[in-house]
Design an enzyme around this catalytic site. Structure first.
Site, PDB file in Angstrom:
ATOM      1  CB  ALA A 269      43.307  32.308  48.549  1.00  0.00           C
TER       2      ALA A 269
ATOM      3  CG  ASP B  20      59.851  40.142  34.211  1.00  0.00           C
ATOM      4  OD1 ASP B  20      58.959  39.550  34.844  1.00  0.00           O
ATOM      5  OD2 ASP B  20      59.666  40.638  33.089  1.00  0.00           O
TER       6      ASP B  20
ATOM      7  CE  LYS C 141      57.625  38.500  31.708  1.00  0.00           C
ATOM      8  NZ  LYS C 141      57.601  39.978  31.684  1.00  0.00           N
TER       9      LYS C 141
ATOM     10  N   GLY D 176      50.016  44.804  32.860  1.00  0.00           N
ATOM     11  CA  GLY D 176      48.836  45.590  33.210  1.00  0.00           C
ATOM     12  C   GLY D 176      47.723  44.652  33.638  1.00  0.00           C
TER      13      GLY D 176
HETATM   14  N1  LIG Z   1      50.872  42.868  36.943  1.00  0.00           N
HETATM   15  C1  LIG Z   1      51.150  42.496  35.690  1.00  0.00           C
HETATM   16  O1  LIG Z   1      51.102  43.296  34.762  1.00  0.00           O
HETATM   17  C2  LIG Z   1      51.517  41.071  35.394  1.00  0.00           C
HETATM   18  C3  LIG Z   1      51.743  40.689  34.053  1.00  0.00           C
HETATM   19  C4  LIG Z   1      52.041  39.352  33.774  1.00  0.00           C
HETATM   20  C5  LIG Z   1      52.136  38.452  34.806  1.00  0.00           C
HETATM   21  N2  LIG Z   1      51.946  38.866  36.101  1.00  0.00           N
HETATM   22  C6  LIG Z   1      52.069  37.855  37.138  1.00  0.00           C
HETATM   23  O2  LIG Z   1      50.824  37.740  37.812  1.00  0.00           O
HETATM   24  C7  LIG Z   1      51.036  37.393  39.173  1.00  0.00           C
HETATM   25  C8  LIG Z   1      50.327  38.407  40.063  1.00  0.00           C
HETATM   26  O3  LIG Z   1      50.824  39.693  39.789  1.00  0.00           O
HETATM   27  P1  LIG Z   1      50.138  41.023  40.337  1.00  0.00           P
HETATM   28  O4  LIG Z   1      50.741  42.141  39.571  1.00  0.00           O
HETATM   29  O5  LIG Z   1      48.660  40.867  40.374  1.00  0.00           O
HETATM   30  O6  LIG Z   1      50.723  41.041  41.821  1.00  0.00           O
HETATM   31  P2  LIG Z   1      50.092  41.764  43.107  1.00  0.00           P
HETATM   32  O7  LIG Z   1      51.185  41.897  44.088  1.00  0.00           O
HETATM   33  O8  LIG Z   1      49.327  42.978  42.703  1.00  0.00           O
HETATM   34  O9  LIG Z   1      49.031  40.682  43.608  1.00  0.00           O
HETATM   35  C9  LIG Z   1      49.354  39.529  44.303  1.00  0.00           C
HETATM   36  C10 LIG Z   1      48.348  39.386  45.430  1.00  0.00           C
HETATM   37  O10 LIG Z   1      48.537  38.125  46.063  1.00  0.00           O
HETATM   38  C11 LIG Z   1      48.348  38.318  47.443  1.00  0.00           C
HETATM   39  N3  LIG Z   1      48.980  37.225  48.191  1.00  0.00           N
HETATM   40  C12 LIG Z   1      50.277  37.074  48.506  1.00  0.00           C
HETATM   41  N4  LIG Z   1      50.463  35.938  49.190  1.00  0.00           N
HETATM   42  C13 LIG Z   1      49.258  35.359  49.317  1.00  0.00           C
HETATM   43  C14 LIG Z   1      48.804  34.164  49.910  1.00  0.00           C
HETATM   44  N5  LIG Z   1      49.635  33.351  50.549  1.00  0.00           N
HETATM   45  N6  LIG Z   1      47.478  33.871  49.835  1.00  0.00           N
HETATM   46  C15 LIG Z   1      46.635  34.703  49.206  1.00  0.00           C
HETATM   47  N7  LIG Z   1      47.006  35.856  48.615  1.00  0.00           N
HETATM   48  C16 LIG Z   1      48.314  36.167  48.670  1.00  0.00           C
HETATM   49  C17 LIG Z   1      48.932  39.678  47.740  1.00  0.00           C
HETATM   50  O11 LIG Z   1      48.413  40.205  48.946  1.00  0.00           O
HETATM   51  C18 LIG Z   1      48.509  40.467  46.513  1.00  0.00           C
HETATM   52  O12 LIG Z   1      47.263  41.100  46.711  1.00  0.00           O
HETATM   53  C19 LIG Z   1      52.554  37.325  39.354  1.00  0.00           C
HETATM   54  O13 LIG Z   1      52.978  36.001  39.161  1.00  0.00           O
HETATM   55  C20 LIG Z   1      53.059  38.198  38.225  1.00  0.00           C
HETATM   56  O14 LIG Z   1      54.360  37.852  37.818  1.00  0.00           O
HETATM   57  C21 LIG Z   1      51.632  40.142  36.399  1.00  0.00           C
HETATM   58  N1  LIG Z   2      57.443  43.774  35.187  1.00  0.00           N
HETATM   59  C1  LIG Z   2      57.049  43.230  33.919  1.00  0.00           C
HETATM   60  C2  LIG Z   2      55.577  42.975  33.819  1.00  0.00           C
HETATM   61  C3  LIG Z   2      55.158  41.650  34.338  1.00  0.00           C
HETATM   62  O1  LIG Z   2      55.642  40.610  33.542  1.00  0.00           O
HETATM   63  C4  LIG Z   2      57.404  44.207  32.806  1.00  0.00           C
HETATM   64  O2  LIG Z   2      57.916  45.293  33.037  1.00  0.00           O
HETATM   65  O3  LIG Z   2      57.173  43.843  31.655  1.00  0.00           O
END
Ligand SMILES: NC(=O)c1ccc[n+]([C@@H]2O[C@H](COP(=O)([O-])OP(=O)(O)OC[C@H]3O[C@@H](n4cnc5c(N)ncnc54)[C@H](O)[C@@H]3O)[C@@H](O)[C@H]2O)c1
Ligand SMILES: N[C@@H](CCO)C(=O)O
Ligand code: NA
Length: 429
Positions: A42, A200, A204, A303
């Site tokens: 999705a 954030d 956690k 990451g």
């Molecule tokens: N990036 C990190 O390092 C990291 C680390 C730990 C946890 N997370 C968690 O992982 C999750 C995703 O993070 P990310 O960094 O990949 O974010 P991101 O913004 O890169 O990706 C999210 C994606 O979801 C899509 N999206 C939004 N609404 C949508 C919908 N209704 N249907 C389908 N797609 C939809 C967006 O277009 C985007 O591509 C978050 O909950 C974040 O807190 C991220």
């Molecule tokens: N924004 C967060 C990463 C996702 O949990 C950080 O700086 O650690």
């Protein structure tokens, strides 16, 4: 028969989940005993050409239909945010699908609803990536330490703020320029509010406290202070005491064991503490357990590919549970401990006061501490004449009494300015 995965979101984490599932498909199939297959992805828009090597037919903007599709076994939610993630997860669970999510914001706000729904439906909900990214932490808390009593959890759970504070410590830089550097390197987002204001880390902290103490805790229960007011002067004060400044998530059982305190704020931490040596954007969580003693979990907290590693670990765990015909109900919140307010949490303060070096100043300052029932652990003077600074470190006292002490110190004529106020943490035992 292949195990079919629906992926919700294909951003930083989602695209790495796809890549790793493709690259490691043979090993994953061997570990699980059946192949993993992506049943659908999705996304918000299907227009963009995607470099996934996947059939474009797999992409859909109708996430709700995807999660309830009868052939889907398992849903991976990496959209983030509260809605539509919550509705999608609840719909998936009600349709009998197990869920892997990295969504700390949602779990910290509405975790109980999601865990209850999963228990009622007899499905798994795994969320290792939601706290400290790649670091195996939540399953060790939930499973490996289930036979122990955890007294305190101290965590560096936000990489962005750790990077900023590390630069301030190493270079003597200010907050604003360190934030700019973190943004230029891609650690901090263009809107860094969730990181630097501690939101954030607070989400956690709620998840960690729930698992550590087997009791419901939400983000609203967490006392939160960010790092925007940490100055170069605070860092110098910390260095003078042999400390570093860290933003910590602290989950602590009260002395009588009847309640817990959960908080996020900057602290001064002695350099010999293992958390003090966590540099750059790394995360680490220090657990103090009754029988296990002190444990530390360290690694990459964010990451795309580190986070996807944690997501895939959860996918494999769920797949193995399914093969065994079981599911692992998450912490049954058997304790239901009260969460006490910050004012009742026992802390220690470091306070630096700009004063004139005159008779009676120290006595007047000490009197304020005494009037609030706060005992002073040590005091030292730096400089002299009109430019003297008194630096006081208190013994432990309720945070409210310490905060009141600082407010009253501000009103003393002989105190020109309160140059630095910060809580001090150390080993508990
Ligand atoms: N990036 C990190 O390092 C990291 C680390 C730990 C946890 N997370 C968690 O992982 C999750 C995703 O993070 P990310 O960094 O990949 O974010 P991101 O913004 O890169 O990706 C999210 C994606 O979801 C899509 N999206 C939004 N609404 C949508 C919908 N209704 N249907 C389908 N797609 C939809 C967006 O277009 C985007 O591509 C978050 O909950 C974040 O807190 C991220
Ligand atoms: N924004 C967060 C990463 C996702 O949990 C950080 O700086 O650690
Ligand atoms: Na983790």
């Amino acid at each position: 028969m292949a195990l079919k995965v629906a992926l919700l979101g294909c951003g930083v984490v989602g695209s790495e989940v796809v890549r790793l599932m493709n690259e490691q498909s043979t090993e994953l199939a061997a570990r699980i005993g059946t192949p993993l297959e992506i049943g659908g992805i999705a996304v918000r828009r299907t227009g963009r050409v995607r470099d996934t090597g996947l059939d474009p037919e797999l992409f859909t903007t109708d996430a709700m239909s995807l999660v309830t599709r009868p052939d889907i076994d398992l849903v991976v939610e990496v959209i983030g945010g509260i809605e539509p993630a919550r509705s999608l997860i609840l719909a998936a669970v009600k349709a009998g699908k197990s869920v892997v999510t990295a969504n700390k914001a949602l779990l910290a706000e509405d975790g109980e609803v999601i865990h209850d729904a999963a228990r009622d439906a007899g499905v798994d909900i795994y969320y290792e990536a939601s706290v400290a990214g790649a670091i195996p932490l939540l399953r060790p808390l939930r499973d490996s330490l289930a036979g122990d009593r955890i007294n305190r959890v101290l965590g560096i759970v936000n990489g962005t703020t750790n990077y900023i504070l590390d630069r301030m410590d190493a270079l003597g830089a200010g907050f604003a320029e360190s934030l700019e550097e973190a943004q230029a390197l891609g650690y901090a987002e263009s809107d860094p509010t969730a990181d630097v204001e501690g939101f954030d880390a607070a989400a956690k902290a709620a998840i960690l406290a729930r698992l550590a103490f087997h009791t419901p805790v939400t983000a609203a229960d967490v006392h939160r202070e960010g790092i925007t007011e940490v100055t170069a002067g605070d860092i110098v004060s910390a260095q003078a005491m042999g400390c570093v400044v860290k933003l910590l998530a602290i989950c602590q059982r009260s002395e009588d064991g009847a309640s817990v305190g959960v908080r996020v704020h900057p602290v001064m931490l002695p350099r010999e503490h293992p958390l003090a040596n966590v540099k750059e954007a790394y995360n680490a969580v220090f657990v103090e357990a009754e029988s296990a003693g002190r444990l530390m979990f360290y690694g990459a907290g964010a990451g795309g590919s580190p986070t996807a590693s944690a997501v895939l670990g959860d996918v494999v765990a769920i797949a193995r549970n399914r093969r065994a015909g079981t599911f692992a109900a998450d912490g049954d919140d058997d304790s239901v401990l009260a969460v006490h307010p910050m004012g009742e949490t026992v802390t220690r303060y470091h306070v630096a006061l700009d004063v004139a070096d005159r008779p009676g100043v120290l006595a007047a300052v000490a009197e304020v501490y005494a009037a609030n029932g706060v005992s002073i652990k040590n005091v030292r003077q730096e400089g002299h004449g009109e430019d003297a600074q008194l630096v006081l470190v208190s013994h432990q006292a309720p945070d409210a009494a310490l905060a009141r002490t600082v407010e009253q110190l501000r009103t003393l004529d002989m105190v020109r300015a309160v140059a630095s106020v910060m809580r001090v943490e150390a080993f508990q035992h």
